[in-house]
Design a protein around this motif. Structure first.
Motif, PDB file in Angstrom:
ATOM      1  N   GLU A  32     -10.791   5.052  -3.242  1.00  0.00           N
ATOM      2  CA  GLU A  32     -10.589   3.894  -4.100  1.00  0.00           C
ATOM      3  C   GLU A  32     -11.720   3.889  -5.123  1.00  0.00           C
ATOM      4  O   GLU A  32     -12.901   3.862  -4.760  1.00  0.00           O
ATOM      5  CB  GLU A  32     -10.605   2.592  -3.290  1.00  0.00           C
ATOM      6  CG  GLU A  32     -10.254   1.365  -4.112  1.00  0.00           C
ATOM      7  CD  GLU A  32     -10.118   0.125  -3.238  1.00  0.00           C
ATOM      8  OE1 GLU A  32     -11.076  -0.663  -3.174  1.00  0.00           O
ATOM      9  OE2 GLU A  32      -9.046  -0.027  -2.610  1.00  0.00           O
TER      10      GLU A  32
ATOM     11  N   GLU B  27       0.824  -1.210   0.000  1.00  0.00           N
ATOM     12  CA  GLU B  27       0.000   0.000   0.000  1.00  0.00           C
ATOM     13  C   GLU B  27       0.858   1.259   0.000  1.00  0.00           C
ATOM     14  O   GLU B  27       0.458   2.308  -0.507  1.00  0.00           O
ATOM     15  CB  GLU B  27      -0.909   0.000   1.237  1.00  0.00           C
ATOM     16  CG  GLU B  27      -2.016   1.031   1.194  1.00  0.00           C
ATOM     17  CD  GLU B  27      -3.076   0.733   0.145  1.00  0.00           C
ATOM     18  OE1 GLU B  27      -3.817   1.658  -0.206  1.00  0.00           O
ATOM     19  OE2 GLU B  27      -3.148  -0.428  -0.310  1.00  0.00           O
TER      20      GLU B  27
ATOM     21  N   LYS C 254     -12.695   5.391   0.842  1.00  0.00           N
ATOM     22  CA  LYS C 254     -12.239   4.131   1.443  1.00  0.00           C
ATOM     23  C   LYS C 254     -11.909   4.301   2.922  1.00  0.00           C
ATOM     24  O   LYS C 254     -12.126   3.400   3.732  1.00  0.00           O
ATOM     25  CB  LYS C 254     -11.013   3.622   0.695  1.00  0.00           C
ATOM     26  CG  LYS C 254     -10.410   2.346   1.253  1.00  0.00           C
ATOM     27  CD  LYS C 254      -9.161   1.940   0.483  1.00  0.00           C
ATOM     28  CE  LYS C 254      -8.532   0.692   1.062  1.00  0.00           C
ATOM     29  NZ  LYS C 254      -7.297   0.312   0.326  1.00  0.00           N
TER      30      LYS C 254
END
Length: 296
Positions: A273, A161, A278
């Motif tokens: 997202e 990430e 998100k």
């Protein structure tokens, strides 16, 4: 070091050094203290003939941040509720402040930095954000070049990430529209419209620091987050003249501030997202909002 030379270095490198210190510490106040301490120490050094003064200053700032992070570890462990980085908010356009901050990483990435130990954080920021070569990074963090490469490679595998946040394309206009819909839904208490902008697995994080009431743990799922936000909206916007909500720039991306009689009481940042929300990062600890007040 002569005062004129010290002043020249301060003017030339303050924005870079502040940017580095802020990303390392996640705190405006700590970053300012680090820069002040570094230049106080620099006053006693003779660095006129240093081959790379820029790297030397970055090394001083990094070392100061590493010491600070180690000493603050216990404070973080005892922190009440969720600890979130201090946001950088521009309520009004200020070119000088924007140049100083260089908010070139998202708030979501700052949150991810909290999963790294201080050395990992330094190596990632110096390489992926400030784009230093490994030789310089090794000198700054006082590790072998090969070790720096291995650490960064391990981080990318362990936390993909991190790299995603660095390479994600910012579709700013689309996201501004999403936040506009988010604000409208909050103001109107419109549950259906709010659900439309939230990912099903959205997560809500709140940082009150024990100073104000906030969710002690993250809230998961669109239904629960929706219910919480509508409940908070009912509280905030019963008196429209007392509270206001508006879009602002938070760490280089569109975010939200809520004011009570002109004073910033909440800053909200988002992670997206596919153009849906998100993650929601809600900062209400007043100690982390003082910088916002100076820009109001």
């Amino acid at each position: 070091m002569e005062q004129t030379e010290l002043s020249r270095l301060y003017v030339e490198y303050k924005s870079l050094l502040f940017s580095l210190a802020y990303k390392m510490t996640g705190s405006v106040a700590d970053a300012e203290d680090v820069i002040q301490d570094v230049f106080i120490k620099l006053n006693g050094y003779e660095v006129k003939h240093k081959r790379n003064i820029k790297a030397f200053l970055c090394k001083m700032v990094t070392n100061q941040c590493l010491d600070l992070l180690k000493s603050s570890r216990n404070k973080r462990e005892l922190y009440v509720g969720t600890w979130l980085p201090e946001p950088m908010v521009f309520i009004e356009k200020d070119p000088l402040q924007e140049m100083m901050v260089k908010s070139d990483v998202s708030y979501a990435l700052l949150v991810l930095f909290e999963q790294l130990n201080p050395i990992e954080r330094a190596i990632f920021i110096l390489r992926e954000v400030l784009e230093y070569d490994y030789e310089t990074i090794a000198e700054i963090v006082q590790k072998k070049e090969v070790n720096c490469r291995k650490i960064l490679s391990r981080l990318k595998k362990m936390l993909p990430e991190l790299e995603k946040q660095m390479t994600i394309e910012q579709v700013k206009t689309d996201r501004e529209q999403v936040i506009t819909r988010f604000i409208r839904a909050i103001q109107q208490g419109n549950t259906l419209q709010l659900m439309e902008v939230l990912q099903g697995d959205v997560v809500y994080y709140a940082d009150g620091g024990g100073k104000v009431t906030a969710a002690a743990k993250p809230i998961y799922g669109a239904t629960r987050v929706n219910q919480l936000l509508i409940a908070l909206a009912t509280k905030f916007f019963i008196n429209q003249e007392k509270y206001s909500i508006m879009q602002v720039e938070v760490n280089g991306s569109t975010g939200v501030v809520i004011r009570n009689e002109g004073k910033v009481i909440t800053v909200i940042s988002f992670e997206f997202e596919r153009n849906k929300i998100k993650s929601i990062f809600c900062i209400i600890n007043p100690d982390k909002l003082s910088f916002c007040h100076t820009l109001a």
